[in-house]
Enzyme design. Structure first.
Site, mmCIF file in Angstrom:
data_model
loop_
_atom_site.group_PDB
_atom_site.id
_atom_site.type_symbol
_atom_site.label_atom_id
_atom_site.label_comp_id
_atom_site.label_asym_id
_atom_site.label_seq_id
_atom_site.Cartn_x
_atom_site.Cartn_y
_atom_site.Cartn_z
ATOM 1 N N HIS A 119 0.791 -1.066 0.058
ATOM 2 C CA HIS A 119 0.120 -0.026 0.057
ATOM 3 C C HIS A 119 0.925 1.298 -0.157
ATOM 4 C CE1 HIS A 119 -2.832 2.964 1.775
ATOM 5 N NE2 HIS A 119 -3.841 2.119 1.423
ATOM 6 N N ASP A 198 3.511 -4.550 7.852
ATOM 7 C CA ASP A 198 2.444 -3.709 7.715
ATOM 8 C C ASP A 198 1.488 -4.668 7.865
ATOM 9 O OD1 ASP A 198 0.086 -2.536 6.873
ATOM 10 O OD2 ASP A 198 0.987 -1.802 4.949
ATOM 11 N N GLN A 201 -4.042 -5.007 7.088
ATOM 12 C CA GLN A 201 -5.011 -5.900 6.334
ATOM 13 C C GLN A 201 -5.172 -7.170 6.994
ATOM 14 O OE1 GLN A 201 -7.242 -5.030 4.323
ATOM 15 N NE2 GLN A 201 -6.299 -3.067 3.849
ATOM 16 N N LYS A 224 -10.019 -0.363 10.958
ATOM 17 C CA LYS A 224 -10.279 -1.453 10.017
ATOM 18 C C LYS A 224 -10.708 -2.671 10.750
ATOM 19 C CE LYS A 224 -6.804 -0.131 6.396
ATOM 20 N NZ LYS A 224 -7.490 0.559 5.443
ATOM 21 N N CYS A 364 -4.668 2.558 -3.459
ATOM 22 C CA CYS A 364 -3.277 3.203 -3.066
ATOM 23 C C CYS A 364 -2.234 2.295 -3.174
ATOM 24 C CB CYS A 364 -3.518 3.732 -1.527
ATOM 25 S SG CYS A 364 -4.412 4.897 -1.147
#
Lengths: 407, 135
Positions: A119, A198, A201, A224, A364
């Protein structure tokens, strides 16, 4: 505690309509909806405890401080960390920007290793760090139909010695779960460099254990994962906080301020300048309790079923191209696709008229779009409150798209 | 009971009208001009769309040829195509006066807040193309 349709009852937003249709929310990779208990926890904090945490001696400041630290404990528990390893930020982007500013002083001058699956928030900050510090950027080669593993790192091992590896645990476009555990082991053994994960997600959808993962840093966002906007998390493995300089400076993060120089607070406070968003942290902690009560493994299994059903549905419609892994195995609940060469915006607009909310665009992730050789994709992404009816609604919408464009 | 149009038929009538779909499938003046006097490509950061315009001027200073290029959605492609029809024969000063209202009138729809940028991408590109000359 339930999944699918009965879970939707606990989320007030599902009582509204979109374009006179039932709201079918399939944009969870962008942000999730909030259960009543999270909204209540935040409202309760403002109604009963609001004060500036850790500043002063009165009852409210003490209660606000306690609430904030309880949120930190819950967050630590959620990812298998200790509370003093958890820094609250605004979101994943701020967590990664923070790292891109504090790490250069402590790492080698080798290249920054990342992938084009990232991302922009795990991409642009490193480009900027590269521009500021002169370190080169290096990219892990990968096949978009496979996860990234230590094998991908082996391929470039003879060419570079990175100063840092930063990688997405799960792709926000493809849903691919990358083998960060093996990559962290490989990077530590071969390059002795820190590893940033990261987890924006993955943390909302699958079990994270930072000890097992053995990463040095891990970032994710509250919004999220059923929590509010305005709070993110940065895990820093024990012992790293002391070695790193602060990012933003000012109130709440100091040890002692002399006229011309200052010292820093110990622990997470060093990286949390200014009055934090306590209510958001409280909301996030409630969201984590909610997820914990359901069981994150159950959520992951539920989403896998939805992915399988959706892939079968998409493959059954002529002219739909699906990107990424061939099946639901190794995916979080994210599926990107295109319809007969149509622009994803047009697909998204027509689906919206069906009440079906998907993301349409580059997500993104422009470097990944280039690797896929597309300008944009449509993306459906799931959470615990989605069910098979939502996939039926998506299918009906897609058939309407094809009818309108005669494709 | 009186029948009311379903949201789906209204979307067919409103957003993806036949003239928009025609322009999208066969955009007018599509393809780069080899000897353009002016050229600019405008991208939409939201979706990554890119609509470019090449302009060839005649000896009288009027727009002789237009070449559109890039990749866009139905709304941005159709809007740029309709805009290109307007441009032929105009002076740059006249072209610079084309405004949002005229572009939306050509489209014949209200694109709504989420698609407005798509509808105006070609116009934005045109303005930047012309400003190269007048700069």
């Amino acid at each position: 505690m339930a999944l699918g349709k009965s879970a939707r009852k606990e989320f007030p937003i599902f009582s509204r309509k979109v374009n006179s249709r039932r709201l079918v929310y399939l944009d969870n990779a962008a942000t999730s909806q909030k259960p009543q208990c999270v909204l209540d926890a935040m409202s309760d904090y403002y109604k009963r405890h609001n004060g500036n945490p850790g500043r002063g001696v009165h009852t409210l400041t003490a209660e606000a401080g306690e609430e904030y630290e309880k949120a930190r404990e819950e967050t630590a528990r959620f990812i298998g960390a200790k509370p003093n390893e958890i820094v609250f930020t605004c979101n994943t982007t701020e967590s990664i920007n923070l790292l891109s500013y504090v790490l250069p002083a402590e790492i080698s001058h080798g290249p920054i290793l990342l992938s084009k699956m990232e991302h922009h928030s795990n991409f642009v900050p490193w480009q900027q760090m590269s521009a500021r510090t002169g370190r080169k950027l290096a990219f892990v080669p990968f096949d978009v139909t496979k996860p990234i593993t230590a094998k991908n790192l082996e391929k470039i091992n003879s060419q570079i010695t990175p100063s840092l590896l930063t990688i997405a645990h799960a792709s926000n476009v493809l849903g691919t779960i990358n083998d960060v555990e093996e990559m962290a082991r490989f990077a530590h053994e071969n390059w002795k460099c820190p590893v940033v994960v990261d987890a924006a997600q993955s943390a909302p959808h699958m079990k994270i254990d930072v000890r097992k993962m053995n990463c040095d840093f891990l970032a994710f966002s509250g919004h999220k994962m059923l929590g509010p906007t305005g709070v993110g998390v940065l895990y820093m493995a024990d012992g790293l906080m002391e070695r790193l300089p602060p990012f933003m400076t000012g109130g709440g993060q100091i040890g002692r301020v002399d006229d011309t120089a200052s010292t820093w607070a110990d622990g997470p406070a060093k990286f949390e300048a200014g009055t934090p968003d306590v209510a958001a942290a409280v909301g996030l902690a409630e969201a984590m309790r909610y997820i914990r009560k359901i069981g994150i493994d159950k959520i992951h299994a539920h989403e896998k079923k939805l992915v399988k059903k959706t892939l079968d549905m998409l493959h059954g419609i002529d002219g739909i191209e699906v990107y990424g892994l061939p099946s639901e195995r190794g995916r979080v609940g994210v599926i990107s696709f295109n319809v007969n060469g149509l622009h994803a915006h047009d697909v998204g607009t027509i689906l919206d008229r069906h009440g079906v909310e998907v993301r349409a665009g580059h997500h993104c992730a422009q470097p990944l779009m280039r690797q896929l050789n597309v300008v944009s994709t449509a993306r459906a992404s799931f959470y615990l409150y989605n069910d098979m009816d939502d996939i039926t609604a998506l299918e009906e919408g897609l058939r309407e798209v094809k009818k309108i464009f005669s494709v | 009971m009186a029948s009311s149009p379903s949201p789906l038929s209204s979307v067919r009538e409103q957003l993806y009208r036949a003239n928009i779909l025609e322009h999208y499938k066969k955009p007018h003046h599509w393809g780069r001009l080899p000897k353009a006097d002016l050229s600019h490509s405008e991208s939409n950061p939201v979706c990554g769309d890119e609509i470019g315009i090449d302009i060839k001027l005649g000896h009288d200073g009027r727009i002789q040829a237009v070449g559109l290029f890039g990749s866009g959605c139905a709304i941005s492609t159709a809007s740029a195509s309709m805009l290109s029809d307007r441009l032929i024969g105009m002076t740059l000063a006249q072209a610079a006066k084309i405004d949002k209202k005229q572009v939306l009138a050509d489209l014949g729809i209200d694109p709504g807040p989420t698609r407005m940028r798509c509808a105006l991408l070609g116009l934005e590109g045109l303005r930047k193309t012309i400003s190269q000359k007048t700069r």
